[in-house]
Design a protein around this motif. Structure first.
Motif, PDB file in Angstrom:
ATOM      1  N   LYS A   1      -1.685   6.593   9.322  1.00 30.18           N
ATOM      2  CA  LYS A   1      -2.183   7.634   8.434  1.00 30.18           C
ATOM      3  C   LYS A   1      -3.660   7.900   8.745  1.00 30.18           C
ATOM      4  O   LYS A   1      -4.482   6.979   8.728  1.00 30.18           O
TER       5      LYS A   1
ATOM      6  N   TYR B   1      -1.079  -2.644   8.077  1.00 36.35           N
ATOM      7  CA  TYR B   1      -1.824  -1.562   7.457  1.00 36.35           C
ATOM      8  C   TYR B   1      -1.161  -0.224   7.793  1.00 36.35           C
ATOM      9  O   TYR B   1      -0.604  -0.071   8.891  1.00 36.35           O
TER      10      TYR B   1
ATOM     11  N   TYR C   1       1.472   6.569  -0.484  1.00 38.35           N
ATOM     12  CA  TYR C   1       0.657   5.523  -1.093  1.00 38.35           C
ATOM     13  C   TYR C   1       1.238   5.091  -2.436  1.00 38.35           C
ATOM     14  O   TYR C   1       1.661   5.922  -3.246  1.00 38.35           O
TER      15      TYR C   1
ATOM     16  N   TRP D   1      -6.196   6.584   6.289  1.00 41.08           N
ATOM     17  CA  TRP D   1      -6.337   5.156   6.012  1.00 41.08           C
ATOM     18  C   TRP D   1      -7.781   4.672   6.126  1.00 41.08           C
ATOM     19  O   TRP D   1      -8.230   3.835   5.325  1.00 41.08           O
TER      20      TRP D   1
ATOM     21  N   TYR E   1       0.811  -1.217   0.000  1.00 44.96           N
ATOM     22  CA  TYR E   1       0.000   0.000   0.000  1.00 44.96           C
ATOM     23  C   TYR E   1       0.846   1.269   0.000  1.00 44.96           C
ATOM     24  O   TYR E   1       0.440   2.291  -0.534  1.00 44.96           O
ATOM     25  N   THR E   2       2.013   1.221   0.650  1.00 47.73           N
ATOM     26  CA  THR E   2       2.851   2.405   0.774  1.00 47.73           C
ATOM     27  C   THR E   2       4.315   2.047   0.539  1.00 47.73           C
ATOM     28  O   THR E   2       4.699   0.878   0.602  1.00 47.73           O
TER      29      THR E   2
ATOM     30  N   SER F   1      -9.299   2.681   3.110  1.00 46.49           N
ATOM     31  CA  SER F   1      -9.723   1.300   3.315  1.00 46.49           C
ATOM     32  C   SER F   1     -11.168   1.094   2.865  1.00 46.49           C
ATOM     33  O   SER F   1     -11.513   0.072   2.254  1.00 46.49           O
TER      34      SER F   1
ATOM     35  N   GLU G   1      -5.318  11.923   1.617  1.00 48.64           N
ATOM     36  CA  GLU G   1      -4.136  12.161   2.443  1.00 48.64           C
ATOM     37  C   GLU G   1      -3.787  13.643   2.482  1.00 48.64           C
ATOM     38  O   GLU G   1      -3.491  14.206   3.546  1.00 48.64           O
TER      39      GLU G   1
END
Length: 408
Positions: free
Chosen positions: A365, A361, A206, A368, A199-200, A372, A404
């Motif tokens: 953040k 996860y 990201y 998130w 994911y990052t 999600s 974000e």
């Protein structure tokens, strides 16, 4: 939710006692094994050695605990402690104590490093891991033997070859792929990691539409879903519990699972094995780790009392009592080492091994939760016939970046 206690400045009554309010999630599935019993026992033991502190513990189901804590905070009645699923929003709003403001040095140093890092915001720990879990590949040994498969797959090519044999042997779901909304972000992350993505990136940005992630979902679309190796149902409408239940019925050859699936499978009489997640060219370099969090709110100014209680919560005995009851993994090294030394915990040893290098996860953040939710809504379409993974992942990437930036 019962009203928050009226104590202020650390005073819970005229007697000078301080009352700590804790709201915690329930890991039990019935009144017989509710987590309330654990916390009640813990409270009695703690209060016996801390005559000036009283504990008031309220255990709520996972379906409501995060929401109820958020409501309490919004109303200005934050609990002193909350054991829930996410901490980042509260940390960003300046509502939490730092770990180093609460814990003794031995307690803070006892956390498994991979899990503790997941509790940091800008390299400062606010989220205290409470319990953890890791994911492994589960496979039905009886179905493997019947299909002539001698060992679990270590690479994607081997996974596909095993799935082809299982399908030829009449297995209903050779590989269970739950990309439905229940836990789509988890299945997604496991496949991203096994394909060398995630994911990052290392800086926390990201990378949902990275080249590695796009290739991963193209492979899933073409090599597993498109060839009928994930069963007749659509992965995008298949939830985790659906495939867990099917595995317990003996209808699934392979799937990704966590430690609680072991108990379900044993109760269903399924002979199963576990193995590291297969990767694109061999065993995946890392698996997904999951942690639930303890956090301390600074609203009521009870730092000393909260710290004393948390040092007690994280003693080896108490950690083992909780994790052992619910088939979870400990977050402290001494409890983890105790599990490794006890044959009774042998079924979870492989999970403990994977936890050391697990990735979590991006819970640090504040964006998130929104990201999600978008993944739950959209990722299931990425493996459909004719789908364009690059386009769908790109859309999720743009949404993630926008969210974000808005949270900063």
């Amino acid at each position: 939710m019962a009203p928050a206690l009226t104590s202020c400045s650390g005073s819970g009554s005229d007697s000078g006692k301080v009352t700590l309010k804790l709201v915690a999630a329930d890991y039990g599935d019935s009144a017989a094994n509710t987590s309330q019993k654990y916390w009640d026992r813990l409270a009695v033991a703690f209060e016996a050695d801390h005559k000036d502190i009283t504990l008031d513990v309220k255990v709520l189901s996972w379906t409501e605990v995060d929401r109820r804590v958020a409501e309490m905070v919004k109303d200005g009645d934050a609990p002193d402690l909350a054991q829930i699923g996410a901490y980042a929003d509260y940390a960003a709003a300046g509502k939490l104590y730092r770990a180093d403001q609460l814990l003794s040095i031995p307690t803070q140093a006892s956390f498994i490093s991979s899990v503790a890092r997941a509790g940091e915001v800008r390299r400062v720990q606010y989220g205290l891991p409470f319990v953890s879990s890791a994911r492994l590949l589960f496979y039905n040994e009886k179905l493997f033997t019947a299909a002539g498969i001698s060992s679990p797959p270590e690479s994607w090519d081997e996974l596909k070859a095993a799935a082809v044999k299982l399908k030829s042997a009449g297995v209903k779901i050779p590989y269970g792929l739950p990309l439905g909304p229940e836990e789509a972000p988890a299945e997604t992350m496991m496949w991203m990691l096994s394909g060398g993505g995630g994911y990052t990136d290392a800086n926390g940005a990201y990378t949902i539409d990275s080249v590695e992630n796009i290739k991963t979902f193209e492979w899933l679309r073409d090599e597993l879903v498109g060839t009928g190796l994930t069963g007749a149902g659509s992965p995008g409408r298949t939830n985790r519990q659906d495939v867990f239940d099917a595995f317990v019925r003996g209808e699934v050859g392979m799937l990704n699972g966590h430690p609680t699936l072991m108990k379900q499978a044993e109760e269903g009489g399924v002979r199963f094995g576990t193995a590291p997640l297969p990767g694109v060219n061999g065993k995946s370099k890392s698996t997904m780790g999951v942690a639930d969090w303890m956090m301390a709110f600074n609203q009521n100014g009870k730092r000393r009392e909260i710290g004393a209680f948390l040092d007690f919560v994280y003693t080896k005995k108490n950690v083992l009592d909780f994790t052992g009851q619910y088939d979870l993994l400990p977050v402290t090294t001494d409890a983890s080492e105790a599990m490794r030394a006890d044959e009774d915990f042998k079924p979870v040893w492989e999970f403990l091994d994977e936890l050391e290098s697990a990735e979590f996860y991006p819970a640090d953040k504040t964006s998130w939760a929104t990201v999600s939710k978008s993944i739950k809504q959209k990722i299931g379409t990425v493996v459909a016939k004719g789908a364009d993974p690059a386009s769908i992942l790109g859309e999720l990437q743009r949404e993630a970046d926008t969210t974000e930036n808005a949270k900063r």
